[in-house]
Design a protein around this motif. Sequence first.
Motif, PDB file in Angstrom:
ATOM      1  N   PRO A  47       0.821  -1.218   0.000  1.00 37.95           N
ATOM      2  CA  PRO A  47       0.000   0.000   0.000  1.00 37.95           C
ATOM      3  C   PRO A  47       0.855   1.268   0.000  1.00 37.95           C
ATOM      4  CG  PRO A  47       0.118  -0.907   2.216  1.00 37.95           C
ATOM      5  CD  PRO A  47       0.866  -1.860   1.329  1.00 37.95           C
ATOM      6  N   THR A  48       1.201   1.734  -1.174  1.00 33.13           N
ATOM      7  CA  THR A  48       2.064   2.916  -1.266  1.00 33.13           C
ATOM      8  C   THR A  48       1.427   4.145  -0.627  1.00 33.13           C
ATOM      9  OG1 THR A  48       1.178   3.351  -3.480  1.00 33.13           O
ATOM     10  CG2 THR A  48       3.234   2.109  -3.339  1.00 33.13           C
ATOM     11  N   ARG A  49       0.105   4.141  -0.472  1.00 31.40           N
ATOM     12  CA  ARG A  49      -0.552   5.311   0.102  1.00 31.40           C
ATOM     13  C   ARG A  49      -0.212   5.530   1.571  1.00 31.40           C
ATOM     14  NH1 ARG A  49      -4.289   1.416  -0.927  1.00 31.40           N
ATOM     15  NH2 ARG A  49      -5.599   0.598   0.762  1.00 31.40           N
ATOM     16  N   ARG A  53       2.154   8.793   5.450  1.00 26.35           N
ATOM     17  CA  ARG A  53       1.857   8.685   6.879  1.00 26.35           C
ATOM     18  C   ARG A  53       3.074   8.210   7.653  1.00 26.35           C
ATOM     19  NH1 ARG A  53      -0.202  10.082  10.334  1.00 26.35           N
ATOM     20  NH2 ARG A  53      -1.479   8.487  11.310  1.00 26.35           N
TER      21      ARG A  53
END
Length: 386
Positions: A47-49, A53
């Motif tokens: 999950p590169t997103r 964060r």
Amino acid sequence: MPENSDLIDVDSLLTESELELRRTVRAFVDAEIKPHIAGWYENAEFPTRIIPRLAELGLLGMHLTGYGCPGRSAVEYGIAALELEAGDSGLRTFVSVQGSLAMTAIHRHGSEEQKQEWLPRMAAGTAIGCFGLTEPTAGSDPGSMTTFARRDGEDWVINGTKRWIGLASIADIAVIWAMTDDGIRGFLVPTGTPGFTATVIPQKLSMRASIQCEIELAEVRLPGSAMLPKAKGLRGPFECLNEARYGIIWGVMGAARDSYLAALDYSLERLQFGRPLAGYQLTQEKLVNMAIEINKGTLLALQLGRLKDAGSLQPHQISIGKLNNCREAITIARDARAMLGGNGITLDYSPLRHANNLESVRTYEGTDEVHTLVIGNHITGIPAFR
């Protein structure tokens, strides 16, 4: 640690800032990783997103100072690794490849210009790095690498193959180790350079929510300034590997703890023959053995972290931690899976996913056999590698 796993008050050995960091990272994992990890794992998706964060939380290159890096302690880095791996080994591996390998290589061995160009962006998560050392026929023996960098005027030209390279297909910069006429040297290779190709390794049974690749380097031409000036020989990559191994010592205890807690919760709720599984002696023995090894492994990690912060941590001590904690973590994950019965083979529960991931963690950054020989060499003074 959660109350049911901290049997000897390990928390009393941590400072308030260390505990606060742990609360922050644990909350992130609980809210943003655990609800989605089964799907990511099943779909073989990294999950590169979550990268922004991770940067926002100060987890990228967190043990490095200057150049926009967080400058946290070794113990704080270890605590973060533990909490991330309680979510998934692949996500902790991202932080390790980015910070302990690629960023450490630049921070420790790079020129001032290289540091200024790459480290601030890597700490912010806007540039991704990878670390190209392992080859198809050179894993435990990197000194036998065949990737070669030759001089061509003022340039370097690199040819070779690297395998099991984390993040390579999404990386912006690759730290590539290659043999030269002057021994092994490190090079910074922008991944858009002609001749550089990263191919994702498919059909993995482990680390599915992570990216591992094969890199082909075909007449990759670089300016002379691409070389890392302060790294010569295997000491350069080994210093980076020891940073990654240190993080593993902590991280695998997170996978072990999460597996143990899954088994504990299940055994308290699952009724067999009219009573909870947790009420049977054999179940309690398994839970006790898990909890004891988690406490011992966490104490070992903390001791090594304190030594690292004091500047006195030795390579054989890192090997002790990596060998012991990986070995115990995978046993805990497997035993926890067995306690879940048939339900344990589904992604509704974490232990088998952790056990599969730990097969990779136990292998990379030095196999059990390699670390055994490092420790044996320290004990006897006799190198048994050859």
